[in-house]
Structure formats: structure tokens, C-alpha cells
Design an enzyme around this catalytic site. Sequence first.
Site, PDB file in Angstrom:
ATOM      1  CE1 TYR A   1      -3.658   2.524   0.531  1.00 38.48           C
ATOM      2  CE2 TYR A   1      -2.438   3.289   2.452  1.00 38.48           C
ATOM      3  CZ  TYR A   1      -3.453   3.457   1.538  1.00 38.48           C
ATOM      4  OH  TYR A   1      -4.279   4.557   1.632  1.00 38.48           O
TER       5      TYR A   1
ATOM      6  CG  ASP B   1       5.630   3.695   1.014  1.00 34.41           C
ATOM      7  OD1 ASP B   1       5.903   4.436   1.986  1.00 34.41           O
ATOM      8  OD2 ASP B   1       4.469   3.474   0.632  1.00 34.41           O
TER       9      ASP B   1
ATOM     10  CE  LYS C   1       0.835   5.080   8.371  1.00 36.17           C
ATOM     11  NZ  LYS C   1       0.849   4.180   7.228  1.00 36.17           N
TER      12      LYS C   1
END
Length: 434
Positions: A145, A240, A268
Site C-alpha cells: 500500500y 516506501d 507517520k
Amino acid sequence: MKTIDKSAALFTEAANYIPGGVNSPVRAFKSVGGTPIFFQSGKGSKMKDVDGNEYLDYIGSWGPHLFGHNPRFIVNAITRAINDGVSFGAPTAHEVEMAKLVCSMVPSVEMIRMVNSGTEATMSAVRVARGFTGREKIIKFEGCYHGHADFFLIKAGSGALTFGVPTSPGVTNGNAADTLIADYNNLTSVKKIVDSNKAEIAAIIIEPVAGNMGVLRAKDEFIYGIRKLCDEEGIVLIFDEVMSGFRVAPGGAQEVLGVKPDLSTFGKIIGGGLPVGAFGGRKDIMSVLAPAGPVYQAGTLSGNPLAMSAGLAALSHIKSHPEIYSQLEESSAYLQAGFEDNHKILGKNYSINRVGSMMTLFFTESMVDSYQTAVASDTKLFGRFFHEMLNRGIYLPPAQFEALFVSTAHTSQDLDYTIKSHYESLKAALSAHS
Ligand SMILES: *Cc1c(COP(=O)(O)O)cnc(C)c1O
């Protein structure tokens, strides 16, 4: 059963004004059933809901809370920044300090740009790679994702070598056509795509430690092979690290695996709980970005002083306390060992994957090292287990294919209570299941 009347009432009301009652889909408990819990406050390893129930938190806001909820040093940093002004839309010293700090912690990052989410980071990194190479196609991996930009919402059709088909309505076939799908931990699948699209691939983007099909670590020969392939073919390798960055090591998964990507994306933890993302990497590549170069990318609130202060507090704390990673490893390994002991007693051999403080309890007895082996998990059983844990005051990610996170705020009592609850919950879930 816990009383969650206020949560239930809020959810009903929310559904009238917010699609599905939530601002991000997985919060709605769709894959485990039941009513999502609305939260009021958090401190350390615990959160309180609007009905006054307390939970031990293993989501940590989906990753940002490496130190648990509201550590003093982050609260203080945000408070100081508020008093100076919440936004200027002009440069501040915080941004320079942040950029220097990330470059010092992640050696592959020579230049960096701040954005407001992980989604923005990954979509911008791909634009830069396309601008830099003059190529249009990208390769991503099934089960990874990278946020919700159109060209990432593609999953493989039956033939992994054919063009992807959109996973979501609203994504055009045109967008899907430039995204090619390979199999995680399968170098041959990547080579085949590269071979049949010679000099057309701008970038390969990957979660070097995957967290979005459950936790899954890239095998050494796979990730080294991709690095070599990218070098040979002039493809930009993008890691990522929105989830793994600053989570598995100060330098992220690239430090753990010993592979240097060309570009990296963050989110995050880098925002200390505020909305932040970033992408960075090789100076020659990042220099194509406006206003230094022709590739456009911008943001009204990018580098926002509150967000930068929270992120700086988090990253500075990591830099000055590198010992937290051995502490996290120790408590996470303890938790895993406790779960595995419970499995033995209950006669189950479920797979647990863990990299540092990221962990997934898969409800399958086969080894999970690929998307296919991950999705073999018994999600129904997971749903029952999830609710048993929730009733015992343990808040896990409400879906099988997610990572749980241990923070430095989790105490040994927290871990022991979790292990005991895991045993009771699994036992109850299994007997209801059979
Ligand atoms: C969470 C996540 C994203 C998306 O970040 P948002 O801030 O939710 O947009 C992208 N990539 C990975 C690996 C993630 O875990």
C-alpha cells in the site's frame, strides 16, 4: 461485554454526515464486524473511549506513536510552537532543522521535501522519478500500500505481467495502464516485467518491510536483486518507508536490510502524531523538483511549524536515545514468545511475522512470505479473536492484514496482560469457531 453506548450513538450520527461514519475506511471495523470505538484521550500505552472504557493500544495511531500517546517532549514542543504562530506560509528555521536531521539519520537521503501525508509523499516521489527519467511506467507489488493516489490503487489481474486493472471505481484505465504489478519476494516476476518494458520503467516502488498485507520482510536476495536491476536499467528505486521509517531502526528498513534506495518516502513517525509526510533521496534526482527544477509539487501547509516541531521532537528523541530500539526489540520479542507459547498450549502453529516493533499474528499455519501466503489467513477467526481481545481491553488493528505496533510506553505488566488475554481470546475464538 463492554458498554459502548456513546460510541454506538456517535457512529449512528456520524453515518448521516460522513460517508460510512469515518474519515478513513479501516476505522469502520468492516472486516471484523461490530461498532467502531470513539476515543476521548490517550496517555502512554493506553487510550480511553467516550464511554470511559480503557484500552491497551497496539495501533499507536497506525504507527506514529513510537513513544506511546502524548509523551511530554512532543506535547511541550507543540505547545511552544503554537505560541509562536500556527502557520506562516513562508519558510521557518524548523524546516531546515528537520531536513538536516532526516539527512543525518537516513544516509540515502541527501535532499528532502516535506508534505502533509504519506499519500502525498509517494505520489510526489513517483512524479519526480518520472520527471527525472522521462519514462512513464512504474512497478509496484501486489499487497503493498502506498496511499490512495489513483495510480497506486491497482491490483494484479490473473496474469501479473499484463496491465493492472483499477481496484477502485474512479480510477481510470489510463491510470491503471502505467502501473505494472509484480509479486513480493519474487525477483523473477520483476525481471519479466522489466524485460518486456525495456527503457519504459521510471520507478520501482516497494515497502522494504511490508506492513499493509500484514508484516512481511523483503528477502535479501530479492531486495538486493531489485537494487541491481534498477542500477542496470536506469530505474529509480523508491522505498516506501512511511510505516517502517524510524520504526524498525533510526535509519528505517533500509538500515536493517543494508540496501540504499534512490528515493525514500516517510510519514507517520516523522510527524510525531501530526499530519506530515516527506520524500527525499539522491541530490541529482531531487534537484528536478520545483523551484530548483521543472517538476511541480507544492503545498499550502507543507512544513507547517506545529507539524515540524512535533516531528523534530520525535526524531531528536530517537537520535539521542538509540537504545530505544533494543528496548523495543526486547519487549516485542517477549510478546511474540508469549503468543507462540500460547499457540503451543492450544495446539496451533499460527505464523507470527515480526520486524522490530511491527508484528502480525497471521491466522494461518503456513509460513507467510508472500501476498498469496498472507491472504490464506482465516479472517473470520481473526475477527472473533479481535473482538475477544477488545472485550479484554486490548485494541488491535481491526483487520488481519495490518501491523500491530509496540511502543516504548508498553510496560512489562502491559505485555504480560496482553499475553494472558491472547491465550483466553484465542481459546474462546477457536471454540466459537469450530
Ligand atoms: C500509511 C501508509 C501510506 C499512506 O500514508 P497516509 O499518511 O495515510 O497518506 C503509504 N505507504 C505506507 C507504506 C503506509 O503504511
